[in-house]
Design a protein around this motif. Structure first.
Motif, mmCIF file in Angstrom:
data_model
loop_
_atom_site.group_PDB
_atom_site.id
_atom_site.type_symbol
_atom_site.label_atom_id
_atom_site.label_comp_id
_atom_site.label_asym_id
_atom_site.label_seq_id
_atom_site.Cartn_x
_atom_site.Cartn_y
_atom_site.Cartn_z
ATOM 1 N N LYS A 40 57.794 48.849 27.695
ATOM 2 C CA LYS A 40 57.101 50.568 28.271
ATOM 3 C C LYS A 40 55.405 50.090 27.439
ATOM 4 O O LYS A 40 54.718 51.116 27.679
ATOM 5 C CB LYS A 40 57.967 50.464 26.663
ATOM 6 C CG LYS A 40 57.330 52.343 26.218
ATOM 7 C CD LYS A 40 58.364 53.178 25.470
ATOM 8 C CE LYS A 40 57.807 54.632 24.890
ATOM 9 N NZ LYS A 40 58.002 55.156 23.713
ATOM 10 N N VAL A 41 54.906 49.155 26.396
ATOM 11 C CA VAL A 41 53.823 48.898 25.736
ATOM 12 C C VAL A 41 52.985 48.540 26.645
ATOM 13 O O VAL A 41 51.700 49.423 26.900
ATOM 14 C CB VAL A 41 54.168 48.413 24.691
ATOM 15 C CG1 VAL A 41 52.490 47.932 23.721
ATOM 16 C CG2 VAL A 41 54.494 49.198 23.068
ATOM 17 N N ASP A 82 45.781 41.666 24.225
ATOM 18 C CA ASP A 82 45.593 41.032 25.941
ATOM 19 C C ASP A 82 45.123 41.458 26.939
ATOM 20 O O ASP A 82 43.560 41.688 27.827
ATOM 21 C CB ASP A 82 46.573 39.819 25.913
ATOM 22 C CG ASP A 82 46.086 38.369 25.704
ATOM 23 O OD1 ASP A 82 45.863 38.363 24.635
ATOM 24 O OD2 ASP A 82 47.229 37.754 25.540
ATOM 25 N N ILE A 83 45.822 41.939 27.301
ATOM 26 C CA ILE A 83 45.894 43.458 27.676
ATOM 27 C C ILE A 83 45.069 44.875 27.932
ATOM 28 O O ILE A 83 44.149 44.572 28.800
ATOM 29 C CB ILE A 83 47.503 44.500 28.109
ATOM 30 C CG1 ILE A 83 48.373 43.567 28.609
ATOM 31 C CG2 ILE A 83 46.584 45.617 28.967
ATOM 32 C CD1 ILE A 83 49.754 44.002 29.019
ATOM 33 N N SER A 84 44.395 45.075 25.874
ATOM 34 C CA SER A 84 43.670 45.683 25.832
ATOM 35 C C SER A 84 42.200 44.667 26.473
ATOM 36 O O SER A 84 41.261 45.817 26.884
ATOM 37 C CB SER A 84 43.203 46.489 24.293
ATOM 38 O OG SER A 84 44.792 46.772 24.166
ATOM 39 N N LEU A 85 41.950 43.470 25.729
ATOM 40 C CA LEU A 85 40.769 42.883 26.844
ATOM 41 C C LEU A 85 40.538 42.862 27.842
ATOM 42 O O LEU A 85 39.726 43.133 28.218
ATOM 43 C CB LEU A 85 40.518 41.591 25.839
ATOM 44 C CG LEU A 85 40.249 41.770 24.447
ATOM 45 C CD1 LEU A 85 40.935 40.308 23.300
ATOM 46 C CD2 LEU A 85 38.720 42.427 23.919
ATOM 47 N N ASP A 86 41.775 42.483 28.769
ATOM 48 C CA ASP A 86 41.675 42.651 30.471
ATOM 49 C C ASP A 86 40.882 43.950 30.988
ATOM 50 O O ASP A 86 40.441 44.102 31.935
ATOM 51 C CB ASP A 86 43.218 42.227 31.001
ATOM 52 C CG ASP A 86 43.609 40.875 30.344
ATOM 53 O OD1 ASP A 86 42.501 40.022 30.353
ATOM 54 O OD2 ASP A 86 45.130 40.118 30.618
ATOM 55 N N GLN A 91 38.466 47.489 33.728
ATOM 56 C CA GLN A 91 38.468 48.323 34.237
ATOM 57 C C GLN A 91 37.957 49.321 32.967
ATOM 58 O O GLN A 91 38.506 50.662 32.483
ATOM 59 C CB GLN A 91 39.314 49.656 34.198
ATOM 60 C CG GLN A 91 41.098 48.622 35.172
ATOM 61 C CD GLN A 91 42.113 49.222 34.991
ATOM 62 O OE1 GLN A 91 43.075 50.500 34.551
ATOM 63 N NE2 GLN A 91 43.560 48.228 35.836
ATOM 64 N N PRO A 92 36.459 49.218 32.940
ATOM 65 C CA PRO A 92 35.525 49.553 32.367
ATOM 66 C C PRO A 92 36.329 51.472 32.594
ATOM 67 O O PRO A 92 35.644 51.473 30.637
ATOM 68 C CB PRO A 92 34.077 49.618 32.594
ATOM 69 C CG PRO A 92 34.934 49.077 34.445
ATOM 70 C CD PRO A 92 35.952 48.393 34.162
ATOM 71 N N MET A 93 36.009 52.493 33.311
ATOM 72 C CA MET A 93 36.577 53.539 32.708
ATOM 73 C C MET A 93 37.138 53.865 31.407
ATOM 74 O O MET A 93 37.587 54.855 31.264
ATOM 75 C CB MET A 93 36.845 54.330 33.813
ATOM 76 C CG MET A 93 35.566 54.675 34.940
ATOM 77 S SD MET A 93 35.249 55.299 36.727
ATOM 78 C CE MET A 93 36.685 54.769 37.623
ATOM 79 N N ARG B 7 44.048 37.916 32.644
ATOM 80 C CA ARG B 7 44.450 38.251 33.793
ATOM 81 C C ARG B 7 44.249 39.633 34.866
ATOM 82 O O ARG B 7 43.829 40.445 33.840
ATOM 83 C CB ARG B 7 46.209 38.080 32.924
ATOM 84 C CG ARG B 7 47.103 37.026 33.165
ATOM 85 C CD ARG B 7 48.126 37.169 32.931
ATOM 86 N NE ARG B 7 48.281 36.891 31.472
ATOM 87 C CZ ARG B 7 49.272 37.618 30.844
ATOM 88 N NH1 ARG B 7 50.280 37.852 31.225
ATOM 89 N NH2 ARG B 7 49.205 37.812 29.816
ATOM 90 N N ASN B 8 44.818 39.341 35.200
ATOM 91 C CA ASN B 8 44.680 40.447 36.481
ATOM 92 C C ASN B 8 45.240 41.431 36.031
ATOM 93 O O ASN B 8 46.272 41.494 35.463
ATOM 94 C CB ASN B 8 44.508 40.540 37.854
ATOM 95 C CG ASN B 8 43.479 39.352 38.474
ATOM 96 O OD1 ASN B 8 43.452 38.570 38.994
ATOM 97 N ND2 ASN B 8 41.906 39.976 37.712
#
Lengths: 832, 176
Positions: A40-41, A82-86, A91-93, B7-8
């Motif tokens: 979910k997160v 990790d997802i936040s940094l990715d 997706q800079p916007m 990761r993408n």
């Protein structure tokens, strides 16, 4: 379609496959389970701010709560970080929204934020060292949004450090570009800090701005090189450099209390129940320690000065923010990064562009797809900026980036195609206005860019049924053929036909255009001139053709070649090899006219004879080109394709192509107006420069020692000289056209050189010069920059440890060696 | 310090298709269990693309015109009907570099050529014999059973059309 097929035939595989996949393990039962928290997160985080129907702030709070309250859940925590940094890097916007999530988490569980900062610092460190400046900019933007949770000066510490590096670099060289890049990073970070919840940093920002002013406002020596308009155009002055524009916009903004109207402030709107949450009250953290190397280096992306181009700058109603407003720079920067980062999924890119208004203050735009004409009816105090114009403008800024954009041009084509597919009603009219602006600019825009426009325009139309309102350009059909607009129209029709076929394109055109599509263009197989008895050497020509058709051996062809040459000699022809070559090559073209493969196998079979022609005389080499281009005169696209293959076979040389066009066929400069000739010359020059870049890459690879070093260095020196002479030939012949001193040009018409067409042709000459001078300069700079780190000639291999003796350096050299070994055979030496 | 992993955040368009991955999977399933293979294996340096859903009338020149936007085309092999030796709606495009092939997947796959959405898939490389259709009647398998009329690809699927014809004939006979 593909799925459908599989369902039909793969009944066995199709059903069974389901059970093989781990994901689908016992589906029916899975449905009753709640979605695991980590899933979910992930989903909430990945889609944050994407929908106008959801409040991004609510998602930020929900994510922050889930992760903070389950801090011990390592998988969840790692996923979140990790997802936040990715997302920040890809997706800079979404950066302000990720920052809001982190700020919220800080008020609940500040240890989590300490972890986030630690990992951010790792990535920042890595990117600073690698010279990946875009990534550095984005990570600093994120940290800038978090400014309120840092002790002391926070992000300004590192901005100051970057500035001192920039000063060092700028002091060391006036041509420095890395220093400018650092200043750009500083300038793009400041607005995000000032829009963040942090307060009391106005003097810090002002202080930095005062210091950056001198660097940002001084025009770089190369900035003229990348201006989309030539130096003589009045439009050229209206194109500011990105960095000087941003500097002045920031200064203006500082006097307005840092309004920064376009930037979203999700951090101000986080509500827990009905309570607004004050995010700046969370615990403070030390700013992560990151050392900036001294001196800094540049990564893999070449840096050039950037300018701000808008295709909507000259409208009577503003549809994009004007350059006087900082919104123009902030939107453009975020969009351009998104476009260039996301090249691996053009559909996602297009989606971001269409949804642009979700990521900025929504009320700065009119509603999506508001027609241009409706903007007039809006009350005076309402904004008139169209989100789709802002998006399309950003794509064009990249498509028209000089000297070249980050990705292949076709990527930017594909983004516009996808945008048009997702929101045709919104995007198509915006593209229409862009096309009209570019069409009106054809006489002044850089020649390279006018070809990019031509290539995009025709490719785009090919994706949308070749529909265009040709009727609006009908009046221009009265213009002389060499006029840039006429050249564009004829070039566009030709390119459309190449992607389709003549009859189809004819059907899309209004009457006045019909005569531009000659009968010859509808012929699949152009006539063989030797079929006419009136053609000199007709019999021999026909016989050669028959022999080639039945794949006869060269010995059978030879007597006919000799026959032509003897006849020619008796007729007093100075070079009898020219008529024999003409017959031979024309016959190959005719026999191979069915398709590219056919002509290639014809060439392959007769390769030895063709290869023998070149060395006999430069004129014969050029005769080969003449024969091909004359046979395919109505479909020059096929002709230049064959020329390209002949270059690969080294049957002709790059120099012969240049001389054929710019010396033999110059026609007092008129040939410069032909789009396919520019295409042919660009492709030929591109072949030479690419090859040189390969040699440079081989020469500069690590682990290279003598004697290979010297071998490669000699190849490099020799081929560089060849490249220079190639550029020199272009320069010499085009400069005479541009300056009006070309003999033939002087003899045209009344000899005054004052005819209207003469002036047009001189303009073509100037535009050609600019393109190839730039190309020469860029390649020269590339070689110099890359060679700066090369192992010097004379370096011997260190005595290697006994075991690895064989493997390392020899392997590393393997590829380069192969490439360069055939350098001589490649015939590039012939350029001399 | 190790290079931070990245990761993408959205799917990449330059990956082998489900068709390629599925084909490998099937093979693995039938044989004895072995080490799970990376779907990219064999494609790591691939420079060739399979191009599908072409019109039978699309020429090499048209294909070349579009595909050279991603890099110089080294070789182009038209897919042919096994019996008629006429184009049957697919081809192989070979580039000089792997990157050009990947870029083509990203930028050209799924766009239009000759007004049809074309399909591109990374391919291990052309081998003699693969230029022919593998359908019963010589063309591509998908053109045997297609129930929709596609003027660019010979009308209805051949097997489907035959089937229809037979049924109509039977019905006609029954009516009498």
């Amino acid at each position: 379609m593909a799925d459908h097929d599989r369902r039909n035939h793969g009944h066995r595989g199709g059903r069974k496959r389901r059970y093989r996949e781990d994901d689908d393990y016992d589906r029916r039962q899975r449905r009753r389970y709640e979605e695991p928290l980590v899933v979910k997160v992930r989903r909430q985080l990945l889609t944050i701010a994407e929908s106008a129907a959801r409040r991004a702030e609510d998602d930020a709070l929900s994510i922050a709560k889930s992760v903070s309250e389950n801090y011990e859940d390592e998988e969840l925590r790692d996923n979140f970080i990790d997802i936040s940094l990715d997302l920040i890097l890809e997706q800079p916007m979404k950066i302000p929204f990720i920052a809001t999530t982190v700020l919220t988490a800080n008020t609940i569980k500040s240890e989590l934020v300490a972890d986030v900062l630690k990992r951010t610092a790792e990535r920042l460190h890595h990117n600073v060292n690698a010279g990946a400046w875009r990534e550095v900019k984005l990570l600093l933007r994120f940290l800038g949004c978090l400014q309120c949770i840092f002790e002391g000066d926070g992000v300004f510490t590192i901005l100051e450090e970057l500035f001192s590096r920039a000063v060092d670099l700028q002091t060391a060289s006036s041509e420095d570009l890395i220093g400018l890049e650092l200043v750009k990073i500083i300038l793009y970070t400041i607005p995000y800090v000032m829009a963040s919840p942090a307060t009391g940093f106005e003097s810090h920002a002002l202080g930095l701005l005062e210091k950056t002013d001198i660097i940002a406002s001084t025009p770089h020596t190369l900035v003229d090189l990348v201006n989309p308009f030539g130096p003589e155009s009045d439009k050229s002055a209206s194109i500011p450099s990105v960095i000087s524009l941003l500097q002045s916009q920031l200064q203006a903004e500082s006097t307005r209390g840092w309004e920064l109207t376009c930037l979203p402030r999700p951090w101000n709107n986080v509500r827990d129940g009905d309570e607004p949450k004050r995010l700046e009250d969370g615990p403070k953290h030390p700013f992560p320690e990151v050392t900036v190397p001294n001196p800094v280096r540049n990564g893999s992306r070449a840096i050039f000065p950037e300018v701000y181009l808008s295709v909507y700058g000259d409208q009577d109603i503003e549809t994009v923010p004007p350059t006087s407003n900082i919104t123009s720079s902030l939107l453009r920067d975020a969009l351009v990064d998104t476009i260039n980062i996301m090249d691996f999924n053009r559909i996602a890119t297009a989606k971001f562009l269409i949804d642009l208004d979700c990521y900025f203050t929504p009320n700065i735009f009119v509603k999506r797809a508001t027609p241009f004409d409706k903007l007039r009816d809006l009350p005076g105090d309402r904004p008139t900026w169209k989100p789709e114009d802002v998006a399309v403008d950003a794509v064009f800024s990249q498509l028209f980036q000089l000297p070249s954009p980050e990705h292949k041009l076709v990527y930017y084509h594909s983004v516009l195609t996808e945008c048009c597919k997702i929101a045709p009603a919104a995007i198509a009219p915006s593209l229409g206005r862009a096309i009209r602006f570019l069409y009106r600019s054809l006489d002044s825009i850089d020649l390279d860019l006018s070809h990019r426009f031509l290539d995009w325009f025709t490719h785009h139309l090919s994706n949308f049924g070749f529909t265009w309102k040709w009727s609006e350009w009908v009046d221009d059909l009265e213009l002389p053929l060499v006029h840039p607009r006429m050249a564009f129209i004829t070039g566009a029709l030709d390119k459309e036909i190449r992607l389709s076929f003549a009859q189809r394109i004819r059907g899309t055109l209004p009457d006045p255009y019909q005569e531009l599509i000659s009968e010859g263009k509808e012929k699949d197989t152009p006539d063989f001139k030797y079929s006419l008895d009136t053609t000199p050497y007709a019999n021999e020509g026909r016989e050669i053709m028959q022999l080639i058709r039945r794949k006869a051996a060269d010995e059978e062809i030879l007597p006919l070649i000799t026959a032509i040459e003897e006849q020619a000699t008796s007729l007093g022809v100075e070079s009898p090899i020219l008529p024999s070559t003409d017959a031979f090559v024309t016959a190959i073209c005719f026999v191979g006219s069915k398709s590219l493969s056919h002509v290639l196998s014809c060439i392959e079979r007769n390769k030895d004879r063709l290869l023998a022609i070149g060395p006999k005389s430069p004129a014969a080499r050029r005769q080969i080109i003449t024969s091909v281009m004359e046979y395919w005169v109505d479909q020059p696209g096929i002709g230049i394709n064959i020329i390209d293959k002949l270059l690969n076979y080294t049957i002709i040389t790059p120099l012969s192509v240049i001389e054929w066009a710019l010396v033999d066929k110059l026609e007092a400069g008129a040939i410069l107006a032909k789009t396919h000739v520019f295409e042919m010359i660009s492709a030929t020059v591109g072949k030479v420069t690419n090859r040189l870049r390969q040699i440079v890459a081989a020469r500069t690879q690590s682990g290279l020692y003598e004697p290979q070093l010297s071998v490669l260095d000699e190849t490099l020196t020799r081929e560089k000289k060849d490249m220079h002479s190639l550029f020199q030939v272009i320069e010499d012949s085009v400069v005479s056209v541009a300056g009006g001193s070309n003999d033939q040009l002087m003899e045209r018409g009344d000899g005054s050189g004052d005819l209207p067409e003469d002036e047009i042709i001189r303009q073509w000459g100037k535009r050609w010069l600019r393109v190839f001078r730039r190309k020469a300069a860029v390649e020269e700079a590339y070689i110099t920059d890359t060679m700066a780190n090369a192992t010097p000639v004379g370096t011997n291999a260190p005595t290697p440890p006994a075991l690895v003796e064989e493997s390392a350096p020899a392997d590393a050299f393997g590829d380069g060696d192969l490439d360069v070994a055939d350098a001589d055979a490649d015939g590039a030496a012939d350029i001399l | 310090m190790s290079i931070p992993e990245r990761r993408n955040t959205v799917e990449r368009l330059d990956r082998p298709s489900a068709y390629y991955v599925g084909k490998n999977k099937k093979r693995r399933y039938n044989e004895e269990p072995e080490e799970p293979k990376d779907p990219m294996e064999g494609l790591r340096d691939a420079t060739t693309l399979y191009v599908g859903n072409l019109s039978f009338y699309t020429t090499e020149e048209q294909i070349h015109e579009l595909f050279s936007k991603c890099g110089e085309v080294k070789r182009l092999v038209m897919g042919l009907d096994r019996y008629n030796k006429t184009p049957c709606g697919f081809c192989f495009v070979e580039y000089y570099t792997h990157q050009d092939a990947l870029d083509c997947l990203k930028y050209v796959g799924g766009t239009k050529l000759d007004e049809r959405i074309i399909r591109t898939d990374l391919d291990t490389g052309f081998e003699e014999g693969r230029q022919y259709g593998r359908g019963k009647s010589g063309g591509q398998v998908r053109d045997e059973y297609r129930e929709e009329y596609d003027p660019g690809r010979g009308g209805y699927g051949r097997a489907y059309a035959d089937d229809q014809r037979r049924r109509e004939e039977e019905e006609y006979g029954a009516g009498r």
